[in-house]
Scaffold this motif. Structure first.
Motif, short mmCIF file in Angstrom:
data_model
loop_
_atom_site.label_atom_id
_atom_site.label_comp_id
_atom_site.label_asym_id
_atom_site.label_seq_id
_atom_site.Cartn_x
_atom_site.Cartn_y
_atom_site.Cartn_z
N LEU A 194 0.83 -1.21 0.00
CA LEU A 194 0.00 0.00 0.00
C LEU A 194 0.86 1.25 0.00
O LEU A 194 0.60 2.22 -0.74
CB LEU A 194 -0.92 -0.02 1.22
N ALA A 195 1.93 1.24 0.82
CA ALA A 195 2.82 2.41 0.88
C ALA A 195 3.53 2.62 -0.46
O ALA A 195 3.62 3.75 -0.95
CB ALA A 195 3.84 2.21 2.00
N VAL A 196 4.04 1.55 -1.05
CA VAL A 196 4.72 1.66 -2.34
C VAL A 196 3.76 2.16 -3.42
O VAL A 196 4.11 3.03 -4.24
CB VAL A 196 5.34 0.30 -2.74
N TYR A 200 2.14 6.62 -6.96
CA TYR A 200 0.96 7.13 -7.66
C TYR A 200 1.15 8.61 -8.02
O TYR A 200 1.33 9.46 -7.15
CB TYR A 200 -0.28 6.96 -6.78
N ARG A 201 1.15 8.89 -9.31
CA ARG A 201 1.20 10.25 -9.82
C ARG A 201 0.21 10.35 -10.98
O ARG A 201 0.59 10.27 -12.14
CB ARG A 201 2.62 10.62 -10.30
N GLY A 202 -1.07 10.50 -10.63
CA GLY A 202 -2.08 10.46 -11.68
C GLY A 202 -2.21 9.07 -12.28
O GLY A 202 -2.64 8.91 -13.42
N GLY A 203 -1.83 8.08 -11.53
CA GLY A 203 -1.78 6.70 -12.02
C GLY A 203 -0.46 6.08 -11.61
O GLY A 203 0.48 6.78 -11.20
N ARG A 233 7.97 3.37 -12.45
CA ARG A 233 7.94 4.10 -11.18
C ARG A 233 7.68 3.15 -10.02
O ARG A 233 8.25 3.28 -8.94
CB ARG A 233 6.87 5.19 -11.22
N LEU A 234 6.81 2.17 -10.24
CA LEU A 234 6.53 1.20 -9.18
C LEU A 234 7.79 0.42 -8.81
O LEU A 234 8.07 0.18 -7.62
CB LEU A 234 5.45 0.23 -9.66
N VAL A 235 8.59 0.04 -9.81
CA VAL A 235 9.82 -0.70 -9.54
C VAL A 235 10.81 0.17 -8.78
O VAL A 235 11.42 -0.27 -7.78
CB VAL A 235 10.44 -1.20 -10.85
N LEU A 236 10.99 1.41 -9.20
CA LEU A 236 11.95 2.29 -8.54
C LEU A 236 11.57 2.56 -7.09
O LEU A 236 12.41 2.49 -6.18
CB LEU A 236 12.07 3.61 -9.31
N VAL A 285 -9.30 -1.36 -21.85
CA VAL A 285 -8.85 -1.83 -20.54
C VAL A 285 -8.80 -0.65 -19.56
O VAL A 285 -8.14 0.35 -19.84
CB VAL A 285 -7.46 -2.49 -20.64
N PRO A 286 -9.48 -0.73 -18.42
CA PRO A 286 -9.33 0.31 -17.39
C PRO A 286 -7.98 0.13 -16.69
O PRO A 286 -7.87 -0.60 -15.69
CB PRO A 286 -10.51 0.04 -16.45
N VAL A 287 -6.96 0.77 -17.20
CA VAL A 287 -5.58 0.46 -16.84
C VAL A 287 -5.33 0.58 -15.35
O VAL A 287 -4.79 -0.34 -14.71
CB VAL A 287 -4.60 1.35 -17.64
N GLN A 288 -5.69 1.72 -14.75
CA GLN A 288 -5.33 1.94 -13.36
C GLN A 288 -6.10 1.02 -12.41
O GLN A 288 -5.55 0.49 -11.46
CB GLN A 288 -5.56 3.41 -12.99
N ARG A 289 -7.38 0.81 -12.68
CA ARG A 289 -8.15 -0.10 -11.83
C ARG A 289 -7.65 -1.54 -11.98
O ARG A 289 -7.54 -2.29 -11.00
CB ARG A 289 -9.63 -0.03 -12.19
N THR A 290 -7.32 -1.92 -13.21
CA THR A 290 -6.78 -3.26 -13.44
C THR A 290 -5.44 -3.43 -12.75
O THR A 290 -5.17 -4.46 -12.12
CB THR A 290 -6.62 -3.52 -14.94
#
Length: 340
Positions: free
Chosen positions: A141-143, A148-151, A156-159, A239-244
């Protein structure tokens, strides 16, 4: 017309290859599991193990096989499958071969939860497992929120995950150094990742969790395949990218968390299994089923190697050594592609 036929022939060929790889990996995992069950102070032949599992054999052998040793193999198979599947989800979602839960902090967060339970709160096996799962969830959740920057984008998730992993590793080391000697030994042993002493009290909850998480992960295969085309292309396909992506994070973290809670933070299985499966199947798209079977095979074979070594070592040491070699090879091969 010939192109269509040829495409169909190639498609059938690749599917046949995938099925053959899956069957071979399942065979390796099960065969290694039989030998693990037969290894111990009371050696049991593979044929005798099979007879006991088929409902035959004397009472002593049946007790040793089904009560003492079989849960270890069940935990190894399921935890390995969970790690391989989780690694496939995160590598596909991030479009990065290094995007596995053990490198982006989720299993490290799971270890932090377990360490806090062992060293600070205290408690039994069930409490440690619950804290391990909670640690992975809180870390994820913290990561996710920090990335999250508008998605949330894969790179970015890996970094952010790598930075979180480094921070948590340092915190875990601090916890161990401040603990009493006996507690520090227990914590250090848990941190290596081990299947020693695993019983049905670990195997049954893991089985129930996998019964829920595996279908959810396999159902995501279509969305993962579209996501590998890029966010814009996936959105164009509806595809709803962010929700998916948020749903995939939940499933992937759940798989990594329950595996770590049952077997400890076994390193590199989640990293190596999807890549090896992709290379064996030679097919595009996320190799979910082959990655799960590869993870199960890697963990159980690693456990068999650890049992047959002259000096008994936890399975995490074996997978760590093999995984380190694999990581060096992966970095070198990816670097060579970049120069080309």
């Amino acid at each position: 017309m010939s192109r269509v036929v040829r495409a169909g022939v190639w498609s059938v060929r690749w599917e046949v290859r995938t099925v053959a790889v899956c069957v071979a990996l399942a065979g390796v995992a099960l065969a290694a599991g039989v030998f693990v069950v037969g290894t111990g102070d009371l050696p049991i032949s593979a044929s005798e193990v099979v007879r006991v599992l088929a409902g035959q054999g004397d009472q002593v052998t049946e007790f040793v096989v089904t009560t003492l040793r079989l849960p270890r193999v069940v935990v190894g198979l399921l935890a390995g499958a969970a790690l391989g599947l989780s690694g496939a989800i995160f590598q596909s979602m991030s479009r990065n071969p290094l995007g596995s839960p053990d490198l982006i902090g989720f299993t490290t967060g799971s270890a932090t939860g377990a360490l806090l339970q062992i060293l600070v709160v205290g408690g039994g096996t069930a409490a440690i497992a619950a804290s391990s799962v909670l640690g992975a969830v809180v870390t994820a959740l913290a990561v996710y929120l920090l990335a999250y920057r508008g998605g949330v984008h894969g790179s970015r998730l890996v970094l952010v995950g790598v930075a979180a992993a480094a921070t948590l590793e340092a915190f875990n080391a601090y916890l161990v150094t401040r603990a009493e000697l006996r507690d520090a030994y227990e914590a250090a042993f848990w941190l290596t990742g081990s299947l020693n002493g695993r019983g049905w009290d670990q195997a049954l909850p893991l089985t129930l969790a996998m019964a829920v998480l595996v279908p959810a992960a396999l159902a995501s295969g279509r969305w993962l395949s579209m996501g590998e085309l890029g966010d814009d292309a996936a959105q164009a396909l509806g595809v709803p990218v962010q929700r998916t992506r948020a749903a995939l994070v939940v499933v992937g973290v759940g798989l990594a968390a329950v595996a770590t809670a049952a077997a400890g933070p076994v390193p590199f299985v989640a990293l190596a299994a999807p890549q090896l499966a992709r290379r064996l199947t030679r097919r595009s798209g996320p190799p979910l089923v082959p990655a799960a079977l590869m993870g199960a095979a890697l963990l159980v074979v690693g456990d068999l190697v650890s049992l047959r070594l002259p000096v008994a070592v936890p399975v995490g040491v074996v997978t760590g050594v093999l995984g380190g070699v694999y990581l060096v090879w992966l970095l070198m091969s990816e670097g060579g592609k970049g120069r080309a």
